[in-house]
Motif scaffolding. Structure first.
Motif, PDB file in Angstrom:
ATOM      1  N   VAL A   1       0.849  -1.195   0.000  1.00 15.06           N
ATOM      2  CA  VAL A   1       0.000   0.000   0.000  1.00 15.06           C
ATOM      3  C   VAL A   1       0.886   1.246   0.000  1.00 15.06           C
ATOM      4  CG1 VAL A   1      -1.778   1.281   1.241  1.00 15.06           C
ATOM      5  CG2 VAL A   1      -1.873  -1.215   1.161  1.00 15.06           C
ATOM      6  N   VAL A   2       0.918   1.936  -1.128  1.00 15.18           N
ATOM      7  CA  VAL A   2       1.716   3.147  -1.256  1.00 15.18           C
ATOM      8  C   VAL A   2       0.812   4.329  -0.899  1.00 15.18           C
ATOM      9  CG1 VAL A   2       3.095   4.583  -2.808  1.00 15.18           C
ATOM     10  CG2 VAL A   2       3.059   2.086  -3.102  1.00 15.18           C
ATOM     11  N   LEU A   3       1.196   5.073   0.133  1.00 17.62           N
ATOM     12  CA  LEU A   3       0.401   6.230   0.537  1.00 17.62           C
ATOM     13  C   LEU A   3       1.034   7.486  -0.037  1.00 17.62           C
ATOM     14  CD1 LEU A   3      -0.356   5.296   4.273  1.00 17.62           C
ATOM     15  CD2 LEU A   3      -1.711   4.814   2.218  1.00 17.62           C
ATOM     16  N   GLY A   4       0.295   8.157  -0.910  1.00 13.19           N
ATOM     17  CA  GLY A   4       0.854   9.338  -1.571  1.00 13.19           C
ATOM     18  C   GLY A   4      -0.243  10.298  -1.967  1.00 13.19           C
ATOM     19  N   SER A   5       0.144  11.316  -2.725  1.00 10.34           N
ATOM     20  CA  SER A   5      -0.816  12.318  -3.170  1.00 10.34           C
ATOM     21  C   SER A   5      -1.384  11.933  -4.536  1.00 10.34           C
ATOM     22  CB  SER A   5      -0.117  13.674  -3.264  1.00 10.34           C
ATOM     23  OG  SER A   5      -0.829  14.514  -4.157  1.00 10.34           O
ATOM     24  N   ALA A   6      -2.702  12.010  -4.653  1.00  9.52           N
ATOM     25  CA  ALA A   6      -3.354  11.692  -5.932  1.00  9.52           C
ATOM     26  C   ALA A   6      -2.878  12.637  -7.027  1.00  9.52           C
ATOM     27  CB  ALA A   6      -4.870  11.792  -5.781  1.00  9.52           C
ATOM     28  N   GLN A   7      -2.393  13.815  -6.636  1.00 10.91           N
ATOM     29  CA  GLN A   7      -1.996  14.810  -7.633  1.00 10.91           C
ATOM     30  C   GLN A   7      -0.534  14.675  -8.055  1.00 10.91           C
ATOM     31  OE1 GLN A   7      -3.363  18.797  -6.796  1.00 10.91           O
ATOM     32  NE2 GLN A   7      -5.206  18.066  -5.792  1.00 10.91           N
ATOM     33  N   ASN A   8       0.212  13.793  -7.390  1.00 10.51           N
ATOM     34  CA  ASN A   8       1.609  13.568  -7.788  1.00 10.51           C
ATOM     35  C   ASN A   8       1.628  12.486  -8.877  1.00 10.51           C
ATOM     36  OD1 ASN A   8       4.316  12.970  -8.066  1.00 10.51           O
ATOM     37  ND2 ASN A   8       4.753  13.018  -5.875  1.00 10.51           N
ATOM     38  N   LEU A   9       1.440  12.923 -10.121  1.00 10.72           N
ATOM     39  CA  LEU A   9       1.280  11.974 -11.228  1.00 10.72           C
ATOM     40  C   LEU A   9       2.603  11.323 -11.616  1.00 10.72           C
ATOM     41  CD1 LEU A   9      -1.398  13.796 -13.414  1.00 10.72           C
ATOM     42  CD2 LEU A   9      -1.712  12.148 -11.582  1.00 10.72           C
ATOM     43  N   ASP A  10       3.720  11.990 -11.338  1.00  9.29           N
ATOM     44  CA  ASP A  10       5.019  11.344 -11.539  1.00  9.29           C
ATOM     45  C   ASP A  10       5.084  10.068 -10.712  1.00  9.29           C
ATOM     46  OD1 ASP A  10       6.045  13.347 -13.179  1.00  9.29           O
ATOM     47  OD2 ASP A  10       7.989  13.327 -12.169  1.00  9.29           O
ATOM     48  N   ARG A  11       4.655  10.178  -9.460  1.00 10.34           N
ATOM     49  CA  ARG A  11       4.700   9.027  -8.561  1.00 10.34           C
ATOM     50  C   ARG A  11       3.712   7.953  -9.000  1.00 10.34           C
ATOM     51  NH1 ARG A  11       6.976   9.713  -3.896  1.00 10.34           N
ATOM     52  NH2 ARG A  11       8.364  10.855  -5.315  1.00 10.34           N
ATOM     53  N   LEU A  12       2.557   8.379  -9.491  1.00 10.34           N
ATOM     54  CA  LEU A  12       1.578   7.416 -10.005  1.00 10.34           C
ATOM     55  C   LEU A  12       2.194   6.591 -11.136  1.00 10.34           C
ATOM     56  CD1 LEU A  12      -1.415   6.336 -10.215  1.00 10.34           C
ATOM     57  CD2 LEU A  12      -1.749   8.101 -11.959  1.00 10.34           C
ATOM     58  N   VAL A  13       2.876   7.260 -12.047  1.00 15.58           N
ATOM     59  CA  VAL A  13       3.536   6.563 -13.159  1.00 15.58           C
ATOM     60  C   VAL A  13       4.568   5.580 -12.604  1.00 15.58           C
ATOM     61  CG1 VAL A  13       5.053   6.855 -15.160  1.00 15.58           C
ATOM     62  CG2 VAL A  13       3.141   8.435 -14.806  1.00 15.58           C
ATOM     63  N   THR A  14       5.350   6.044 -11.627  1.00 17.23           N
ATOM     64  CA  THR A  14       6.369   5.189 -11.010  1.00 17.23           C
ATOM     65  C   THR A  14       5.744   3.925 -10.421  1.00 17.23           C
ATOM     66  OG1 THR A  14       7.815   7.062 -10.519  1.00 17.23           O
ATOM     67  CG2 THR A  14       8.073   5.120  -9.133  1.00 17.23           C
ATOM     68  N   VAL A  15       4.655   4.091  -9.668  1.00 14.91           N
ATOM     69  CA  VAL A  15       4.028   2.939  -9.013  1.00 14.91           C
ATOM     70  C   VAL A  15       3.373   2.025 -10.049  1.00 14.91           C
ATOM     71  CG1 VAL A  15       2.341   2.195  -7.274  1.00 14.91           C
ATOM     72  CG2 VAL A  15       3.693   4.252  -6.877  1.00 14.91           C
ATOM     73  N   PHE A  16       2.775   2.626 -11.087  1.00 19.81           N
ATOM     74  CA  PHE A  16       2.149   1.810 -12.124  1.00 19.81           C
ATOM     75  C   PHE A  16       3.192   0.941 -12.845  1.00 19.81           C
ATOM     76  CE2 PHE A  16       0.644   1.149 -16.540  1.00 19.81           C
ATOM     77  CZ  PHE A  16      -0.464   0.364 -16.253  1.00 19.81           C
ATOM     78  N   ARG A  17       4.319   1.561 -13.186  1.00 16.26           N
ATOM     79  CA  ARG A  17       5.376   0.797 -13.859  1.00 16.26           C
ATOM     80  C   ARG A  17       5.892  -0.330 -12.961  1.00 16.26           C
ATOM     81  NH1 ARG A  17       8.428   3.628 -18.121  1.00 16.26           N
ATOM     82  NH2 ARG A  17      10.194   2.495 -17.285  1.00 16.26           N
ATOM     83  N   ALA A  18       6.012  -0.019 -11.658  1.00 23.44           N
ATOM     84  CA  ALA A  18       6.465  -1.042 -10.706  1.00 23.44           C
ATOM     85  C   ALA A  18       5.443  -2.174 -10.620  1.00 23.44           C
ATOM     86  CB  ALA A  18       6.686  -0.411  -9.335  1.00 23.44           C
ATOM     87  N   ALA A  19       4.163  -1.820 -10.683  1.00 26.00           N
ATOM     88  CA  ALA A  19       3.109  -2.840 -10.625  1.00 26.00           C
ATOM     89  C   ALA A  19       3.246  -3.804 -11.797  1.00 26.00           C
ATOM     90  CB  ALA A  19       1.734  -2.166 -10.647  1.00 26.00           C
ATOM     91  N   ARG A  20       3.465  -3.261 -12.992  1.00 25.05           N
ATOM     92  CA  ARG A  20       3.603  -4.122 -14.170  1.00 25.05           C
ATOM     93  C   ARG A  20       4.805  -5.042 -14.007  1.00 25.05           C
ATOM     94  NH1 ARG A  20      -0.700  -4.904 -15.374  1.00 25.05           N
ATOM     95  NH2 ARG A  20      -0.378  -5.558 -17.503  1.00 25.05           N
ATOM     96  N   ARG A  21       5.915  -4.453 -13.579  1.00 28.31           N
ATOM     97  CA  ARG A  21       7.136  -5.254 -13.432  1.00 28.31           C
ATOM     98  C   ARG A  21       7.015  -6.253 -12.284  1.00 28.31           C
ATOM     99  NH1 ARG A  21      11.825  -1.148 -12.679  1.00 28.31           N
ATOM    100  NH2 ARG A  21      12.958  -3.087 -12.233  1.00 28.31           N
ATOM    101  N   GLY A  22       6.259  -5.887 -11.258  1.00 28.53           N
ATOM    102  CA  GLY A  22       6.130  -6.747 -10.082  1.00 28.53           C
ATOM    103  C   GLY A  22       4.955  -7.701 -10.185  1.00 28.53           C
ATOM    104  N   ASP A  23       4.294  -7.707 -11.343  1.00 25.96           N
ATOM    105  CA  ASP A  23       3.213  -8.651 -11.605  1.00 25.96           C
ATOM    106  C   ASP A  23       2.010  -8.465 -10.661  1.00 25.96           C
ATOM    107  OD1 ASP A  23       2.364 -10.511 -13.358  1.00 25.96           O
ATOM    108  OD2 ASP A  23       3.146 -12.249 -12.249  1.00 25.96           O
ATOM    109  N   ARG A  24       1.681  -7.207 -10.402  1.00 29.77           N
ATOM    110  CA  ARG A  24       0.503  -6.915  -9.581  1.00 29.77           C
ATOM    111  C   ARG A  24      -0.393  -5.934 -10.321  1.00 29.77           C
ATOM    112  NH1 ARG A  24       1.309  -7.123  -3.243  1.00 29.77           N
ATOM    113  NH2 ARG A  24       3.053  -8.595  -3.119  1.00 29.77           N
ATOM    114  N   ASP A  25      -1.667  -5.896  -9.921  1.00 29.18           N
ATOM    115  CA  ASP A  25      -2.547  -4.843 -10.421  1.00 29.18           C
ATOM    116  C   ASP A  25      -2.394  -3.613  -9.530  1.00 29.18           C
ATOM    117  OD1 ASP A  25      -3.454  -6.381 -12.449  1.00 29.18           O
ATOM    118  OD2 ASP A  25      -5.513  -6.597 -11.708  1.00 29.18           O
ATOM    119  N   LEU A  26      -2.461  -2.449 -10.170  1.00 28.25           N
ATOM    120  CA  LEU A  26      -2.426  -1.204  -9.402  1.00 28.25           C
ATOM    121  C   LEU A  26      -3.864  -0.807  -9.062  1.00 28.25           C
ATOM    122  CD1 LEU A  26      -1.147   1.449  -8.305  1.00 28.25           C
ATOM    123  CD2 LEU A  26      -1.438   2.399 -10.583  1.00 28.25           C
ATOM    124  N   VAL A  27      -4.073  -0.463  -7.783  1.00 26.69           N
ATOM    125  CA  VAL A  27      -5.385   0.016  -7.349  1.00 26.69           C
ATOM    126  C   VAL A  27      -5.278   1.483  -6.967  1.00 26.69           C
ATOM    127  CG1 VAL A  27      -7.271  -0.281  -5.696  1.00 26.69           C
ATOM    128  CG2 VAL A  27      -5.945  -2.282  -6.466  1.00 26.69           C
TER     129      VAL A  27
END
Ligand SMILES: [Zn+2]
Length: 419
Positions: A219-245
């Motif tokens: 569970v990554v706790l961050g700001s919904a408006q930090n879209l750089d971080r959203l991209v980072t977590v999404f890419r990590a999700a793909r590489r880590g074989d998880r769905d991003l919620v």
């Protein structure tokens, strides 16, 4: 060109800079809420003609990026002043305003575009899209009367758009008389001067590791408006074989920007609607908001039954609900992905207690939205301005130790760009 910094010469945040041409026409760069202001506390706009009563000599207001400490008071202005901001920044704020009462809305007259000059009366403004934790953030070059001011806004050189920072260094604006430069990381203690920050790429790798080694939810706790971080977590999700919620707020903000930002419809991206957002939607009878993400929606039961299949990017207020519904258990981990100082506030301390009581591990995975001193030094070298004036710093007195040709000014004082 004459300048008056209303706020920011001795603090981080609340930036407001008035710029006057020889004919007395003026523009203002940023109109932020001070960071020390409490939620709901009324803050008067700075005492510049045109903010209280209409004044025809105030031609426009340029907002560099959608962070409250740069636009907050602009959203509360009682008078109409022509306003210029990034187009995606404006739609991001518009989208956020339904969910976040502190998020203001702006009514733009025109939009900032990367390296596309435009005129406001005698002023020529050239925006430079930059790398910052706020989406669609700009630095601006202001020219009038043959003089040139470059204002960094907030920027960094280690985020997802670090190429833009490098481009600024290799193709800088020429003949800058004054560089008004943020110094978030210029601190009273020199120990911080050499600090080098993790890149968003580094964070991505750390999130991938968390995905792989955690038997429960990440569970990554961050700001919904930090879209750089959203991209980072999404890419990590793909590489880590998880769905991003993401939650409905995060999904809505992401969809309001551009098609390349992870949003509903992206493979492996699901939307969870927390209780407080269900209430919001119901109260406003805005059921279309839930309807349009229906295909991608995920409910607590599925999250609880498949904890190791998900990584979340949600606000910290969602943690309690995830624990209650057993989507987050002692098998999982919480990654704090915001400024660590927030963990020391009442709600941060409350969160830590909650996690400890449920034996959920807490780790910090974050990097700054602001340039290191080293990168600021590279910027000064590249621009070689006539003078460097500190802003957005708590240690303006240290600028002269770190950069050449520093000239300090105080809040409220008028000074000449070329002198
Ligand atoms: Zn900022």
């Amino acid at each position: 060109l004459r300048i008056r910094i209303h706020r920011g010469t001795a603090e981080i945040g609340g930036n407001c800079i008035e710029v006057a041409a020889a004919n007395s026409e003026r523009i203002v760069l940023d109109l932020g809420r001070p960071l020390w202001a409490e939620w709901g506390q009324h803050i008067e706009p700075p005492a510049a003609p045109g903010f209280g009563e209409p004044d025809p000599s105030l031609l426009g207001l340029v907002i560099t990026h959608p962070h409250l400490d740069h636009y907050g008071l602009a959203a509360e202005l009682k008078v109409d002043v022509p306003l210029y901001v990034g187009e995606e920044a404006a739609s991001l704020l518009e989208a956020a305003s339904f969910f976040s009462p502190v998020s203001g809305r702006l009514k733009p007259t025109g939009f900032l575009k990367h390296r596309k000059p435009f005129a406001i009366g005698p002023f020529t403004i050239t925006p430079f899209l930059n790398d910052h934790s706020a989406f669609d953030a700009y630095s601006v070059l202001v020219e009038a009367d043959g003089e040139r001011l470059f204002y960094t806004g907030d920027l960094r050189g280690h985020g997802r758009k670090k190429k833009l920072f490098e481009q600024l260094l290799t193709r800088p604006p020429a003949d800058v008389d004054a560089l008004l430069m943020e110094g978030t990381h210029v601190r009273a203690s020199g120990a911080h001067d050499e600090a080098i920050f993790d890149t968003e790429r580094d964070l991505e790798d750390r999130f991938v590791s968390l995905c792989k080694e955690t038997p429960g939810a990440v569970v990554v706790l961050g700001s919904a408006q930090n879209l750089d971080r959203l991209v980072t977590v999404f890419r990590a999700a793909r590489r880590g074989d998880r769905d991003l919620v993401v939650d409905l707020y995060g999904a809505t903000v992401a969809a309001a920007t551009r098609a390349t930002i992870p949003q509903p419809g992206f493979d492996g991206l699901r939307v969870y609607v927390p209780q407080r957002q269900r209430v919001l939607v119901k109260k406003a009878e805005a059921f279309w908001r839930v309807e349009q993400i229906k295909q991608y929606r995920v409910f607590a039961e599925e999250l609880a039954a498949n904890q190791d299949k998900f990584i979340f990017h949600v606000p910290s207020s969602t943690a309690r609900e995830l624990i209650k519904s057993k989507a987050l258990t002692a098998e999982g981990v919480v990654a704090w992905s915001m400024w660590e100082g927030y963990l020391k506030t009442d709600s941060g301390v409350g969160l830590q207690k909650l996690l400890a009581a449920n034996e959920v591990r807490l780790t910090s995975v974050h990097t700054s939205g602001h340039a290191s001193v080293v990168d600021l030094q590279r910027l000064v070298t590249a621009l070689a301005p006539g003078k460097v004036v500190p802003i957005h710093s708590e240690a303006g007195d240290r600028f002269s130790e770190l950069f050449a040709t520093v000239e300090r000014h105080s809040d409220g004082e008028w000074w000449e760009v070329r002198s």
